[in-house]
Design an enzyme around this catalytic site. Structure first.
Site, PDB file in Angstrom:
ATOM      1  NE  ARG A  16       0.130  -1.043   7.927  1.00  0.00           N
ATOM      2  CZ  ARG A  16       0.426  -2.021   7.085  1.00  0.00           C
ATOM      3  NH1 ARG A  16       1.064  -3.091   7.506  1.00  0.00           N
ATOM      4  NH2 ARG A  16       0.093  -1.929   5.813  1.00  0.00           N
ATOM      5  CE  LYS A  23       4.094   4.539   2.619  1.00  0.00           C
ATOM      6  NZ  LYS A  23       3.154   3.394   2.474  1.00  0.00           N
ATOM      7  CD  GLN A  74      -4.458  11.890  -3.483  1.00  0.00           C
ATOM      8  OE1 GLN A  74      -3.439  11.357  -3.067  1.00  0.00           O
ATOM      9  NE2 GLN A  74      -5.509  11.205  -3.874  1.00  0.00           N
ATOM     10  N   GLY A 102       6.161   6.216  -4.652  1.00  0.00           N
ATOM     11  CA  GLY A 102       7.248   6.648  -3.773  1.00  0.00           C
ATOM     12  C   GLY A 102       7.598   5.642  -2.696  1.00  0.00           C
ATOM     13  CE  LYS A 348      39.843  21.298   8.297  1.00  0.00           C
ATOM     14  NZ  LYS A 348      39.537  22.584   8.940  1.00  0.00           N
ATOM     15  CB  ALA A 420      60.560  15.766  20.666  1.00  0.00           C
TER      16      ALA A 420
HETATM   17  C1  UD1 Z   1      -3.077  -0.627  -4.820  1.00  0.00           C
HETATM   18  C2  UD1 Z   1      -3.804  -1.112  -6.056  1.00  0.00           C
HETATM   19  C3  UD1 Z   1      -3.731  -2.642  -6.083  1.00  0.00           C
HETATM   20  C4  UD1 Z   1      -2.302  -3.111  -6.048  1.00  0.00           C
HETATM   21  C5  UD1 Z   1      -1.582  -2.504  -4.843  1.00  0.00           C
HETATM   22  C6  UD1 Z   1      -0.116  -2.815  -4.905  1.00  0.00           C
HETATM   23  C7  UD1 Z   1      -5.538   0.486  -6.528  1.00  0.00           C
HETATM   24  C8  UD1 Z   1      -6.973   0.805  -6.395  1.00  0.00           C
HETATM   25  N1  UD1 Z   1      -5.154  -0.667  -5.999  1.00  0.00           N
HETATM   26  O1  UD1 Z   1      -3.795  -1.081  -3.711  1.00  0.00           O
HETATM   27  O2  UD1 Z   1      -4.367  -3.143  -7.236  1.00  0.00           O
HETATM   28  O3  UD1 Z   1      -2.249  -4.527  -5.980  1.00  0.00           O
HETATM   29  O4  UD1 Z   1      -1.719  -1.088  -4.824  1.00  0.00           O
HETATM   30  O5  UD1 Z   1       0.485  -2.392  -3.725  1.00  0.00           O
HETATM   31  O6  UD1 Z   1      -4.802   1.256  -7.110  1.00  0.00           O
HETATM   32  N2  UD1 Z   1      -1.822   6.716  -2.798  1.00  0.00           N
HETATM   33  C9  UD1 Z   1      -1.905   8.084  -2.953  1.00  0.00           C
HETATM   34  N3  UD1 Z   1      -3.104   8.706  -2.780  1.00  0.00           N
HETATM   35  C10 UD1 Z   1      -4.226   8.033  -2.472  1.00  0.00           C
HETATM   36  C11 UD1 Z   1      -4.147   6.633  -2.310  1.00  0.00           C
HETATM   37  C12 UD1 Z   1      -2.916   6.018  -2.480  1.00  0.00           C
HETATM   38  O7  UD1 Z   1      -0.904   8.735  -3.222  1.00  0.00           O
HETATM   39  O8  UD1 Z   1      -5.294   8.669  -2.353  1.00  0.00           O
HETATM   40  C13 UD1 Z   1      -0.545   6.032  -2.991  1.00  0.00           C
HETATM   41  C14 UD1 Z   1      -0.048   5.430  -1.689  1.00  0.00           C
HETATM   42  O9  UD1 Z   1       0.833   6.331  -1.033  1.00  0.00           O
HETATM   43  C15 UD1 Z   1       0.705   4.207  -2.171  1.00  0.00           C
HETATM   44  C16 UD1 Z   1      -0.008   3.801  -3.439  1.00  0.00           C
HETATM   45  O10 UD1 Z   1      -0.718   4.950  -3.861  1.00  0.00           O
HETATM   46  O11 UD1 Z   1       2.027   4.561  -2.528  1.00  0.00           O
HETATM   47  C17 UD1 Z   1      -0.931   2.623  -3.258  1.00  0.00           C
HETATM   48  O12 UD1 Z   1      -1.890   2.967  -2.313  1.00  0.00           O
HETATM   49  P1  UD1 Z   1      -2.541   1.890  -1.354  1.00  0.00           P
HETATM   50  O13 UD1 Z   1      -3.591   2.518  -0.570  1.00  0.00           O
HETATM   51  O14 UD1 Z   1      -1.456   1.175  -0.630  1.00  0.00           O
HETATM   52  O15 UD1 Z   1      -3.213   0.934  -2.431  1.00  0.00           O
HETATM   53  P2  UD1 Z   1      -3.636  -0.551  -2.211  1.00  0.00           P
HETATM   54  O16 UD1 Z   1      -4.958  -0.545  -1.578  1.00  0.00           O
HETATM   55  O17 UD1 Z   1      -2.561  -1.306  -1.552  1.00  0.00           O
END
Ligand code: UD1
Ligand code: CA
Length: 453
Positions: A16, A23, A74, A102, A348, A420
Site C-alpha cells: 500500500r 516500506k 525471509q 521496522g 562555503k 571597487a
Molecule cells: C500482527 C499480529 C497482531 C497484532 C498486529 C499489530 C501476528 C500473527 N499478528 O498482525 O496480533 O495486533 O500485528 O500490528 O503476529 N512480517 C514479516 N514477515 C512475515 C509477516 C509479517 O516480517 O512473514 C512483519 C511485517 O512486515 C510487519 C509485522 O511483521 O512489520 C506485522 O505483520 P502484519 O502482517 O502486518 O501482521 P498483522 O496481521 O497486522
C-alpha cells in the site's frame, strides 16, 4: 540481567506504499523508519540485533550497513512467527529476545525499558483501543491473567469486543522462544505461522505472561500507507514542538516547525513559522530564527539573529551574528562572533573573523577572512580553476570594494583596501590601496542612435 537480543521484523512488502522502495526505508522525521527502531535497539544496549528483511534486494542491509546488525532474508513470508524463526540461529540461548517492527518506528525507550523490568517470563506490549479492528486481541481469564492472543480473523464476535490488543512487540527468554517457535503450525484462517500463538504455549507451560502498556499509543502505530505515514509524522512533529514549548522555546506556530533529528535550544530562543531543523542542531540562548529557515547539523551561539529564508548546513556560527535574509552557509563555514552575512551571500568552507561583514550578493569559498573585514557587495572569490580549488586569505581590517573578484590563491594583507570593480590576481600588500581597473574615458559629442522611421 541477561543480555538482550533484538529481532526487528521488516519483511513485509508494503504493497500500500505503491513504491519501489522497501516500506521500512520510507522516512519519518527525516530518517528511514527501520533506522528509528535500530536506534532504539542501540539505546537498549542490545548485544545482538537481527533485522529480518524480505523485499527490495539488498536495499535494507545496504541502507543500514552502519549498524552492527545481522541481516536475514525471509523468503517467502509465511507469517510473523516464521519471520522470527529466521532470526533464531543468530540469537543466544542465555539471552532475552525482544521483537520489534521496522514499520513501527516511534516506539520509545521508556516503554521498552519497562518491558525489561516487568518480570520473568513472556512480556507483551499491549494497548487499549476504542476501535480494535484488525488487531490480535489479548484474551484474559477470570483472574485477569493472559491466556492467549486471538487474531481478528480467527476471533468470535464475542472476542472481537475485546479492546486490549497486541502491538506485536514482545520480550521472552530466548531459550523458551526457540522451543515455542519450533512448535508453531499454520492451522488458522490465514494459513500463516503466527508469532502470537506462543502466548498460549507459554501459558500451557506455566510460564508467566506479563503485559506493559506504552505511555502513548502513537508509539505502537504501524505504517502501511503514505497517509498513515504522514499522520504519524505530524503526530511526532507535534510531540517535538510541545517538548520545545515545555522547555521555554517560543514557537510562532507549533504546527509549522519540522525537526528531523535533534534540536536543542537554550533559553529565550524564538523560532518563526516554516523552519526545518535536520540532523543535530544547537541554538544557544536568545537565538532568533526567522521564517522558512533550514538549518542542518549546525550550532548557533547566543544572541545570533537569523533572518527569514536562510540556509545553514554543517556550519558553526558565533555569538551575536546577523545572518540573512536569504543567506546560505554551506558545509564548513565558521562565523566568529559579531559577523554579518547578508542577503544572497553564499559562504562555503570558509572562516569569517570576528565582526567581519559580507552584507550583499557575494560568494566566499575556501577562504580565511580575518576580523573587522568589510566585504563589499558583489565580491566573489574565484576559488576554482576548473580542476583544483585554492584558498583566499583576507587579513584583519581589510576593505574589499564592491564587485571585486579575488582569484585564488591570493592574499589581501592587513588593513589593505581593494578598489571597487577590481580583479585581484596577485597578493595585495598590507595597508595599501590596490585596484585593477581600466581607465575611465568620455567620448565627447557621442550621439545615441535613434529609431529609423
Ligand atoms: C500482527 C499480529 C497482531 C497484532 C498486529 C499489530 C501476528 C500473527 N499478528 O498482525 O496480533 O495486533 O500485528 O500490528 O503476529 N512480517 C514479516 N514477515 C512475515 C509477516 C509479517 O516480517 O512473514 C512483519 C511485517 O512486515 C510487519 C509485522 O511483521 O512489520 C506485522 O505483520 P502484519 O502482517 O502486518 O501482521 P498483522 O496481521 O497486522
Ligand atoms: Ca499490521
Amino acid at each position: 540481567m541477561s543480555p538482550l537480543n533484538i529481532v526487528i521484523l521488516a519483511a513485509g512488502k508494503g504493497t500500500r506504499m505503491y513504491s519501489n522502495k522497501p516500506k521500512v526505508l520510507h522516512a519519518l522525521a527525516g530518517k528511514p523508519m527501520v533506522q528509528h527502531v535500530l536506534d532504539r535497539a542501540k539505546d537498549m544496549a542490545a548485544e545482538q540485533i537481527c533485522v529480518v528483511y524480505g523485499h527490495g534486494g539488498d536495499a535494507v542491509p545496504q541502507a543500514m550497513a552502519q549498524y552492527q546488525a545481522q541481516f536475514v532474508i525471509q523468503e517467502p513470508q509465511l507469517g510473523t512467527g516464521h519471520a522470527v524463526q529466521q532470526a533464531m540461529p543468530h540469537l543466544k540461548d542465555d539471552s532475552l529476545s525482544m521483537v520489534l517492527y521496522g514499520d513501527v518506528p516511534l516506539i520509545q525507550l521508556d516503554s521498552l525499558q519497562r518491558m525489561r523490568t516487568a518480570g520473568n517470563g513472556l512480556v507483551l506490549l499491549t494497548v487499549n483501543l476504542p476501535n480494535p479492528t484488525g488487531y490480535g486481541r489479548i484474551v484474559r481469564d477470570a483472574q485477569g491473567m493472559v491466556t492467549s492472543i486471538v487474531e481478528e480473523k480467527d476471533a468470535t464476535p464475542e472476542l472481537r469486543k475485546i479492546q486490549e490488543v497486541n502491538t506485536g512487540i514482545l520480550l521472552a527468554p530466548t531459550k523458551l522462544l526457540r522451543g515455542w517457535l519450533a512448535n508453531l503450525n499454520n492451522n488458522n484462517s490465514q494459513g500463516e505461522y503466527y508469532l502470537t500463538d506462543i502466548v498460549a504455549m507459554a501459558v500451557a507451560q506455566g510460564v508467566a505472561v506479563h503485559t506493559v502498556q506504552p505511555a502513548n499509543t502513537w508509539e505502537v502505530d504501524g505504517i502501511n500507507s503514505k497517509s498513515q505515514l504522514v499522520v504519524l509524522e505530524r503526530t511526532w512533529q507535534m510531540v517535538e514542538a510541545q517538548r520545545l514549548l515545555t522547555q521555554g522555546v517560543t514557537l510562532a506556530d507549533p504546527a509549522r516547525i519540522d525537526v528531523r533529528g535533534t534540536l536543542s535550544c537554550g533559553r529565550d530562543v524564538e523560532i518563526d513559522v516554516g523552519c526545518i531543523f535536520e540532523g543535530k542542531v544547537e541554538l544557544a540562548d536568545n537565538v532568533r530564527v526567522g521564517a522558512y529557515t533550514v538549518i542542518r547539523n549546525a550550532s548557533i551561539a547566543q544572541g545570533t539573529q537569523i533572518a527569514p529564508y536562510s540556509h545553514i548546513d554543517s556550519s558553526t556560527v558565533g555569538a551575536n551574528c546577523h545572518i540573512g535574509p536569504y543567506a546560505r552557509l554551506r558545509p564548513g563555514s565558521q562565523l566568529h562572533d559579531d559577523a554579518h552575512v547578508g542577503n544572497f551571500v553564499e559562504i562555503k568552507n570558509s572562516e569569517i573573523g570576528k565582526g567581519s561583514k559580507a552584507n550583499h550578493l557575494s560568494y566566499i569559498g575556501d577562504s580565511t577572512v580575518g576580523s573587522r573585514v568589510n566585504i563589499g557587495a558583489g565580491t566573489i572569490t574565484c576559488n576554482y580553476d576548473g580542476a583544483n580549488k585554492f584558498r583566499t586569505i583576507i587579513e584583519d581590517d581589510a576593505f574589499i570594494g564592491s564587485d571585486t573578484q579575488l582569484v585564488a590563491p591570493v592574499r589581501v594583507g592587513k588593513g589593505a583596501t581593494i578598489g571597487a570593480g577590481s580583479t585581484i590576481t596577485k597578493d595585495a600588500p598590507d595597508g595599501e590601496l590596490t585596484l585593477s581597473r581600466s581607465k575611465q574615458i568620455t567620448i565627447n559629442g557621442w550621439k545615441r542612435p535613434v529609431k529609423k522611421k
